[in-house]
Design a protein around this motif. Structure first.
Motif, PDB file in Angstrom:
ATOM      1  N   GLY A  69       0.814  -1.214   0.000  1.00 32.54           N
ATOM      2  CA  GLY A  69       0.000   0.000   0.000  1.00 32.54           C
ATOM      3  C   GLY A  69       0.844   1.258   0.000  1.00 32.54           C
ATOM      4  O   GLY A  69       1.810   1.358   0.758  1.00 32.54           O
ATOM      5  N   LEU A  70       0.475   2.204  -0.855  1.00 28.10           N
ATOM      6  CA  LEU A  70       1.176   3.478  -0.954  1.00 28.10           C
ATOM      7  C   LEU A  70       0.232   4.606  -0.559  1.00 28.10           C
ATOM      8  O   LEU A  70      -0.845   4.754  -1.132  1.00 28.10           O
ATOM      9  CB  LEU A  70       1.669   3.705  -2.388  1.00 28.10           C
ATOM     10  CG  LEU A  70       2.267   5.087  -2.699  1.00 28.10           C
ATOM     11  CD1 LEU A  70       3.528   5.329  -1.884  1.00 28.10           C
ATOM     12  CD2 LEU A  70       2.545   5.230  -4.198  1.00 28.10           C
ATOM     13  N   ALA A  71       0.647   5.397   0.429  1.00 28.91           N
ATOM     14  CA  ALA A  71      -0.121   6.566   0.850  1.00 28.91           C
ATOM     15  C   ALA A  71       0.521   7.820   0.272  1.00 28.91           C
ATOM     16  O   ALA A  71       1.719   8.050   0.465  1.00 28.91           O
ATOM     17  CB  ALA A  71      -0.168   6.661   2.368  1.00 28.91           C
ATOM     18  N   VAL A  72      -0.263   8.606  -0.441  1.00 31.29           N
ATOM     19  CA  VAL A  72       0.213   9.871  -1.015  1.00 31.29           C
ATOM     20  C   VAL A  72      -0.570  10.998  -0.362  1.00 31.29           C
ATOM     21  O   VAL A  72      -1.798  10.981  -0.328  1.00 31.29           O
ATOM     22  CB  VAL A  72       0.032   9.898  -2.539  1.00 31.29           C
ATOM     23  CG1 VAL A  72       0.489  11.242  -3.109  1.00 31.29           C
ATOM     24  CG2 VAL A  72       0.814   8.763  -3.188  1.00 31.29           C
ATOM     25  N   VAL A  73       0.171  11.978   0.145  1.00 31.05           N
ATOM     26  CA  VAL A  73      -0.431  13.106   0.857  1.00 31.05           C
ATOM     27  C   VAL A  73      -0.230  14.373   0.037  1.00 31.05           C
ATOM     28  O   VAL A  73       0.904  14.725  -0.315  1.00 31.05           O
ATOM     29  CB  VAL A  73       0.196  13.279   2.251  1.00 31.05           C
ATOM     30  CG1 VAL A  73      -0.454  14.453   2.981  1.00 31.05           C
ATOM     31  CG2 VAL A  73       0.057  11.991   3.067  1.00 31.05           C
ATOM     32  N   LEU A  74      -1.316  15.049  -0.282  1.00 31.84           N
ATOM     33  CA  LEU A  74      -1.262  16.310  -1.016  1.00 31.84           C
ATOM     34  C   LEU A  74      -1.920  17.392  -0.170  1.00 31.84           C
ATOM     35  O   LEU A  74      -3.070  17.256   0.236  1.00 31.84           O
ATOM     36  CB  LEU A  74      -1.980  16.196  -2.360  1.00 31.84           C
ATOM     37  CG  LEU A  74      -2.097  17.497  -3.174  1.00 31.84           C
ATOM     38  CD1 LEU A  74      -0.721  17.999  -3.577  1.00 31.84           C
ATOM     39  CD2 LEU A  74      -2.972  17.294  -4.409  1.00 31.84           C
ATOM     40  N   VAL A  75      -1.171  18.455   0.100  1.00 32.93           N
ATOM     41  CA  VAL A  75      -1.698  19.576   0.875  1.00 32.93           C
ATOM     42  C   VAL A  75      -1.894  20.757  -0.071  1.00 32.93           C
ATOM     43  O   VAL A  75      -0.961  21.167  -0.773  1.00 32.93           O
ATOM     44  CB  VAL A  75      -0.741  19.970   2.017  1.00 32.93           C
ATOM     45  CG1 VAL A  75      -1.380  21.060   2.886  1.00 32.93           C
ATOM     46  CG2 VAL A  75      -0.391  18.759   2.874  1.00 32.93           C
ATOM     47  N   GLY A  76      -3.100  21.302  -0.092  1.00 32.30           N
ATOM     48  CA  GLY A  76      -3.398  22.414  -0.992  1.00 32.30           C
ATOM     49  C   GLY A  76      -4.020  21.944  -2.282  1.00 32.30           C
ATOM     50  O   GLY A  76      -4.263  20.752  -2.490  1.00 32.30           O
ATOM     51  N   ASN A  77      -4.275  22.883  -3.177  1.00 27.13           N
ATOM     52  CA  ASN A  77      -4.991  22.567  -4.415  1.00 27.13           C
ATOM     53  C   ASN A  77      -4.216  23.020  -5.649  1.00 27.13           C
ATOM     54  O   ASN A  77      -4.805  23.541  -6.601  1.00 27.13           O
ATOM     55  CB  ASN A  77      -6.385  23.198  -4.402  1.00 27.13           C
ATOM     56  CG  ASN A  77      -6.334  24.713  -4.178  1.00 27.13           C
ATOM     57  OD1 ASN A  77      -5.267  25.267  -3.959  1.00 27.13           O
ATOM     58  ND2 ASN A  77      -7.493  25.350  -4.237  1.00 27.13           N
ATOM     59  N   ASP A  78      -2.907  22.825  -5.646  1.00 33.17           N
ATOM     60  CA  ASP A  78      -2.110  23.147  -6.822  1.00 33.17           C
ATOM     61  C   ASP A  78      -2.529  22.230  -7.968  1.00 33.17           C
ATOM     62  O   ASP A  78      -2.446  21.010  -7.855  1.00 33.17           O
ATOM     63  CB  ASP A  78      -0.622  22.954  -6.524  1.00 33.17           C
ATOM     64  CG  ASP A  78       0.246  23.230  -7.735  1.00 33.17           C
ATOM     65  OD1 ASP A  78       0.382  24.398  -8.103  1.00 33.17           O
ATOM     66  OD2 ASP A  78       0.782  22.259  -8.313  1.00 33.17           O
ATOM     67  N   PRO A  79      -3.000  22.790  -9.094  1.00 36.47           N
ATOM     68  CA  PRO A  79      -3.528  21.954 -10.189  1.00 36.47           C
ATOM     69  C   PRO A  79      -2.515  20.958 -10.731  1.00 36.47           C
ATOM     70  O   PRO A  79      -2.855  19.800 -10.991  1.00 36.47           O
ATOM     71  CB  PRO A  79      -3.932  22.986 -11.254  1.00 36.47           C
ATOM     72  CG  PRO A  79      -4.152  24.251 -10.500  1.00 36.47           C
ATOM     73  CD  PRO A  79      -3.148  24.229  -9.383  1.00 36.47           C
ATOM     74  N   ALA A  80      -1.261  21.395 -10.920  1.00 35.95           N
ATOM     75  CA  ALA A  80      -0.247  20.486 -11.465  1.00 35.95           C
ATOM     76  C   ALA A  80       0.007  19.326 -10.516  1.00 35.95           C
ATOM     77  O   ALA A  80       0.128  18.169 -10.946  1.00 35.95           O
ATOM     78  CB  ALA A  80       1.047  21.254 -11.735  1.00 35.95           C
ATOM     79  N   SER A  81       0.067  19.618  -9.217  1.00 34.64           N
ATOM     80  CA  SER A  81       0.296  18.559  -8.234  1.00 34.64           C
ATOM     81  C   SER A  81      -0.880  17.600  -8.182  1.00 34.64           C
ATOM     82  O   SER A  81      -0.699  16.382  -8.031  1.00 34.64           O
ATOM     83  CB  SER A  81       0.536  19.170  -6.848  1.00 34.64           C
ATOM     84  OG  SER A  81       1.760  19.862  -6.802  1.00 34.64           O
ATOM     85  N   GLU A  82      -2.101  18.132  -8.316  1.00 33.25           N
ATOM     86  CA  GLU A  82      -3.281  17.271  -8.294  1.00 33.25           C
ATOM     87  C   GLU A  82      -3.256  16.284  -9.448  1.00 33.25           C
ATOM     88  O   GLU A  82      -3.554  15.095  -9.275  1.00 33.25           O
ATOM     89  CB  GLU A  82      -4.553  18.125  -8.345  1.00 33.25           C
ATOM     90  CG  GLU A  82      -4.840  18.869  -7.048  1.00 33.25           C
ATOM     91  CD  GLU A  82      -6.103  19.698  -7.138  1.00 33.25           C
ATOM     92  OE1 GLU A  82      -6.702  19.763  -8.238  1.00 33.25           O
ATOM     93  OE2 GLU A  82      -6.495  20.301  -6.123  1.00 33.25           O
ATOM     94  N   VAL A  83      -2.899  16.754 -10.637  1.00 33.61           N
ATOM     95  CA  VAL A  83      -2.817  15.862 -11.794  1.00 33.61           C
ATOM     96  C   VAL A  83      -1.748  14.802 -11.575  1.00 33.61           C
ATOM     97  O   VAL A  83      -1.951  13.616 -11.850  1.00 33.61           O
ATOM     98  CB  VAL A  83      -2.528  16.673 -13.073  1.00 33.61           C
ATOM     99  CG1 VAL A  83      -2.218  15.743 -14.246  1.00 33.61           C
ATOM    100  CG2 VAL A  83      -3.708  17.571 -13.417  1.00 33.61           C
ATOM    101  N   TYR A  84      -0.601  15.223 -11.060  1.00 38.81           N
ATOM    102  CA  TYR A  84       0.510  14.304 -10.850  1.00 38.81           C
ATOM    103  C   TYR A  84       0.154  13.248  -9.819  1.00 38.81           C
ATOM    104  O   TYR A  84       0.439  12.056  -9.989  1.00 38.81           O
ATOM    105  CB  TYR A  84       1.737  15.099 -10.405  1.00 38.81           C
ATOM    106  CG  TYR A  84       3.027  14.323 -10.438  1.00 38.81           C
ATOM    107  CD1 TYR A  84       3.388  13.566 -11.544  1.00 38.81           C
ATOM    108  CD2 TYR A  84       3.905  14.363  -9.358  1.00 38.81           C
ATOM    109  CE1 TYR A  84       4.578  12.858 -11.584  1.00 38.81           C
ATOM    110  CE2 TYR A  84       5.105  13.661  -9.382  1.00 38.81           C
ATOM    111  CZ  TYR A  84       5.428  12.916 -10.492  1.00 38.81           C
ATOM    112  OH  TYR A  84       6.601  12.207 -10.520  1.00 38.81           O
TER     113      TYR A  84
END
Length: 326
Positions: A69-84
């Protein structure tokens, strides 16, 4: 403290993906210009890596009835990061692994973020943790990255894994430099004695890339923002790895004829007609006329980063479940 061994993240990966007849040579278009560089097919290489990883994940499940299992944490709503991040989740599922997405608002405090990482550290269903960078202002990326236990630090950016890489000890290797190295192993082969230039000295790519090239027997130079004449250094290099974030910084006349160019950068530019396209840190149209081998953007290093993340996650699961290799 147990971390994924160097040979699991590198030697085994190279043996699996470069040998065994899986890839017999670089993909070169029949319509390519006679004097243009051969293109390094990172997209195809990564796709074959992912297929082999999926087979290994299946075998791992058969042995232990556990799915990595891989957990990915994204903070904020940067569009490029969301796509990635969404692409990472898609590739994780394609490899037969579980993906755990944690999308947090930009107002998340450092205490809240560290609390989530602490829970993921002890969660037996999670074998790899990745916090997407950059973080919003007010969050310390060094503190956050080092809150991940080394055994689950699948991006290899924590101080323990970074230190182990620098000292030549077993550890998890950062995904992007590892992907670059796998491409170099396949397309260049033996690199002993080669002059290598790394342009960019970030902890994410430049520094670990230099360490990896040193291990290969290269004579390594690192150029950075204070370097006086990067172009002259590049003209002497057999291998040039560029990771600056400055679009099309490296011009064609910087490249030694026949050199291998690895372009890590990716930026989106707007064309006069209003459309957009992706470019790297190298002026591709110029460099392709002088280099011997070159990575395109897109389709070069980017897919390799995700494939190596999957490989690191599987290796981390093996260590956590089976113990260190002997």
């Amino acid at each position: 403290m147990i971390v994924a061994p160097w040979f699991l993240a590198l030697s085994a990966a190279i043996a699996m993906f470069v040998s065994g007849g899986m890839m017999t040579g670089p993909a070169v278009s029949d319509t390519q210009e006679p004097h243009a560089a051969r293109l390094i097919d990172g997209k195809g290489f990564a796709a074959r890596m992912t297929q082999d990883i999926a087979a290994d994940v299946s075998a791992f499940y058969d042995r232990h009835h556990i799915t990595p299992g891989l957990a990915v944490v994204l903070v904020g709503n940067d569009p490029a990061s969301e796509v990635y991040v969404r692409n990472k989740a898609l590739q994780t599922h394609r490899a037969g692994m579980r993906s755990f997405m944690h999308m947090l608002p930009a107002t998340t405090s450092q205490k809240e973020l560290l609390g989530l990482i602490e829970r993921l550290n002890v969660d037996p269903e999670i074998h790899g943790i990745l916090v997407q960078l950059p973080l919003p202002a007010g969050l310390d990326p060094v503190v956050v990255t080092n809150a991940i236990i080394p055994e689950k630090d699948v991006d290899g950016l924590g101080v323990v894994n970074a230190g182990r890489l620098a000292l030549g000890l077993p550890g998890i290797v950062p995904c992007t430099p590892l992907g670059c190295l796998l491409l170099l192993h396949h397309y260049v082969g033996d690199m002993r004695g080669r002059d290598a230039l790394v342009i960019g000295a970030s902890n994410l790519v430049g520094r670990p890339m230099a360490e990896l090239l040193l291990r290969e027997g290269c004579t390594v130079t690192v150029a950075h923002i204070d370097t006086r004449d990067t172009a002259s250094l590049a003209r002497q290099a057999d291998i040039v790895v560029v990771a600056t974030g400055v679009r099309e910084l490296v011009r064609g006349d910087w490249i030694k004829p026949g050199a291998t160019v690895i372009d890590v950068g990716i930026s989106r530019v707007t064309l006069p007609n209003g459309k957009t396209r992706l470019v790297g840190d190298v002026k591709f149209d110029e460099a392709v006329k002088r280099a011997g081998l070159i990575t395109p953007v897109p389709g070069g290093v980017g897919p390799m980063t995700i494939a190596c993340l999957l490989r690191n996650t599987l290796d981390a699961a093996r260590i956590l479940v089976e113990g260190p290799a002997r």
